[in-house]
Motif scaffolding. Structure first.
Motif, PDB file in Angstrom:
ATOM      1  N   ALA A 154      27.394 -51.046  24.573  1.00 20.76           N
ATOM      2  CA  ALA A 154      27.728 -52.407  24.151  1.00 20.76           C
ATOM      3  C   ALA A 154      28.481 -52.394  22.820  1.00 20.76           C
ATOM      4  N   VAL A 155      28.050 -51.539  21.901  1.00 22.51           N
ATOM      5  CA  VAL A 155      28.750 -51.408  20.617  1.00 22.51           C
ATOM      6  C   VAL A 155      30.172 -50.902  20.829  1.00 22.51           C
ATOM      7  N   PHE A 156      30.322 -49.920  21.705  1.00 16.35           N
ATOM      8  CA  PHE A 156      31.650 -49.364  21.970  1.00 16.35           C
ATOM      9  C   PHE A 156      32.583 -50.406  22.597  1.00 16.35           C
ATOM     10  N   LYS A 157      32.063 -51.222  23.494  1.00 12.46           N
ATOM     11  CA  LYS A 157      32.897 -52.273  24.098  1.00 12.46           C
ATOM     12  C   LYS A 157      33.366 -53.262  23.037  1.00 12.46           C
ATOM     13  N   SER A 158      32.490 -53.576  22.097  1.00 16.43           N
ATOM     14  CA  SER A 158      32.877 -54.460  21.010  1.00 16.43           C
ATOM     15  C   SER A 158      33.940 -53.812  20.128  1.00 16.43           C
ATOM     16  N   ALA A 159      33.775 -52.523  19.848  1.00 15.55           N
ATOM     17  CA  ALA A 159      34.779 -51.812  19.052  1.00 15.55           C
ATOM     18  C   ALA A 159      36.135 -51.843  19.745  1.00 15.55           C
ATOM     19  N   GLN A 160      36.144 -51.584  21.036  1.00 14.89           N
ATOM     20  CA  GLN A 160      37.400 -51.627  21.793  1.00 14.89           C
ATOM     21  C   GLN A 160      38.046 -53.001  21.711  1.00 14.89           C
ATOM     22  N   ALA A 161      37.235 -54.041  21.785  1.00 17.07           N
ATOM     23  CA  ALA A 161      37.767 -55.403  21.720  1.00 17.07           C
ATOM     24  C   ALA A 161      38.423 -55.691  20.375  1.00 17.07           C
ATOM     25  N   HIS A 162      38.018 -54.951  19.358  1.00 16.46           N
ATOM     26  CA  HIS A 162      38.600 -55.126  18.022  1.00 16.46           C
ATOM     27  C   HIS A 162      39.577 -53.996  17.685  1.00 16.46           C
ATOM     28  N   ASP A 163      40.010 -53.245  18.707  1.00 17.83           N
ATOM     29  CA  ASP A 163      41.027 -52.190  18.553  1.00 17.83           C
ATOM     30  C   ASP A 163      40.611 -51.112  17.564  1.00 17.83           C
ATOM     31  N   LEU A 164      39.331 -50.781  17.565  1.00 18.72           N
ATOM     32  CA  LEU A 164      38.833 -49.715  16.698  1.00 18.72           C
ATOM     33  C   LEU A 164      38.411 -48.523  17.548  1.00 18.72           C
ATOM     34  N   PRO A 165      38.904 -47.320  17.249  1.00 18.81           N
ATOM     35  CA  PRO A 165      38.463 -46.133  17.988  1.00 18.81           C
ATOM     36  C   PRO A 165      37.007 -45.825  17.711  1.00 18.81           C
TER      37      PRO A 165
END
Length: 420
Positions: free
Chosen positions: A229-240
């Motif tokens: 879930a954290v990774f999906k949020s990071a992707q949504a904010h264009d953060l690797p």
């Protein structure tokens, strides 16, 4: 007017590039820089003119070895307080996991970090980072993860940015909100992850203080589902993303990281071969952390042979932090990666240069001595590159070049010492 700013001549170069030679070495070589970039690398015999006609400044280094500036790709350098008492507890037989479950560990540092002002954290952190620079580091990653609430996490990241502006080093920052469960969320782990995703991540992204996102996927950290879930949020904010994975148990974190194209998976003592295969397919770097292995007196070695077998690049880092790796020395990690993990000296140096750059998403910009890359050079008083891993507790650095300019340690760095 010469075309180049500086040329270093009569050098032995460990380029760490894929030349087919061990260490990518060029003996009796030269390297030149213009502004902050490398513009020429090769043997002295290949120079097209006299050095003083090619460059405004000629530096004869008389056979010393030159490597890329070292890169520490995993640190927790900004923190408040100390955990020396926990060190004593572990010596008396209390495990890291037992200390964490009793309210110590990361949560202990969280309290001290929340209470510290931004100015106090900068003062405490400057000598720590200076110590890494004095040992040849020109790029250092710094994570948050000791605030565990929005303002304190951004405070840590802002301090890390300030450090990079205050010292001659490139600082990469990583948001590690999913590091531990703060006490105010006891029994409500799902609610905390929701706060990381809904409040912290957007604020961090908007502030521009993070270059990447990390999490602690572990039995005493967060589940694979929560990490996803954290990774999906990071992707949504264009953060690797990158991940603390398989340090104490195998929760499949490395495979999860690979599925999200993570820059790296770090620790990996308990990683499975299937997860290693997933990392290989994704190009995810294995970052091994011998300092934590040593301090915690672990016995489960990371599977170095599996990384070799499946072509996974191996980086090494200090994991400098107040609990499990209070060791602000990447040079010592070169030695420990060989003595503890049975890596070769060449693998160790690649792990602190070329592969560390890849673990930060910076492989196109630094990590090897090649034309077009950043002019970050470490000049060493050694007879062969293997000495960088051979010596333990000794620093043979002669000169450090950052962005094409030699660092004046006395003028530009904070005096050694870890006190605030």
């Amino acid at each position: 007017m010469a075309d180049w700013d500086t040329i270093w001549i009569n050098a032995n170069l460990a380029t760490m590039a894929g030349t087919g030679m061990p260490y990518g070495k060029i003996e009796n070589g030269a390297i030149a820089a213009k502004c902050d970039r490398i513009v020429w690398v090769g043997s002295m015999d290949a120079l097209t003119g006299k050095p003083d006609t090619l460059a405004n400044h000629v530096v004869d280094i008389a056979g010393k070895w030159v490597t890329p500036g070292l890169i520490d790709c995993h640190t927790h350098l900004v923190f408040g307080g100390s955990r020396a008492s926990e060190f004593e507890q572990r010596l008396q037989g209390v495990s890291y996991e037992e200390i964490a479950r009793a309210g110590g560990g990361i949560v202990s540092t969280m309290t001290a970090t929340r209470e510290a002002s931004e100015e106090a954290l900068v003062r405490a952190s400057l000598p720590r980072l200076s110590n890494l620079i004095r040992e040849g580091c020109t790029t250092v990653e710094i994570k948050s993860g000791y605030g565990l609430e929005k303002s304190a996490e951004i405070k840590q990241l802002s301090v890390a940015r300030t450090l990079g502006e205050s010292l001659p080093v490139n600082v990469q920052t990583t948001f590690l909100g999913a590091h531990a469960l703060p006490p105010e969320f006891k029994g409500r782990q799902a609610d905390y992850i929701e706060q990381v995703i809904e409040e912290m991540m957007p604020a961090v992204a908007e502030s521009g203080t993070a270059d990447a996102v990390d999490a602690f996927c572990e039995s005493i950290g967060f589940t694979a589902a929560e990490t996803e879930a954290v990774f999906k949020s990071a992707q949504a904010h264009d953060l690797p993303v990158k991940l603390h994975a398989e340090q104490l148990s195998d929760l499949g974190g490395a495979a999860l990281a690979a599925r999200f194209g993570a820059l790296s998976a770090d620790h990996l003592e308990f990683v499975s071969e299937d997860s290693v295969l997933a990392m290989a397919a994704a190009g995810t770097v294995a970052v091994v952390l011998p300092g934590a292995f040593y301090i915690l007196r672990e016995t489960q070695l990371p599977p170095i042979d599996l990384f070799r077998k499946h072509g996974v690049d191996i980086a090494i880092a200090s994991d400098f932090n107040p609990g499990s790796s209070p060791v602000p020395s990447l040079l010592l990690m070169l030695n420990m990666s060989c003595t503890l993990f049975r890596m070769t000296p060449e693998e160790a140096l690649a792990g602190a240069t070329r592969n560390a750059a890849k673990a930060l998403g910076l492989a196109a910009d630094r990590g090897t001595l090649e034309v077009g890359k950043r002019a970050d050079l470490a000049i060493w008083s050694i007879g062969q590159p293997a000495e960088l891993a051979y010596w333990a507790g000794y620093n043979p650095l002669h000169t450090l070049i950052h962005d094409g300019t030699a660092i004046d340690f006395d003028a530009q760095l904070v005096s050694p010492g870890l006190a605030a």
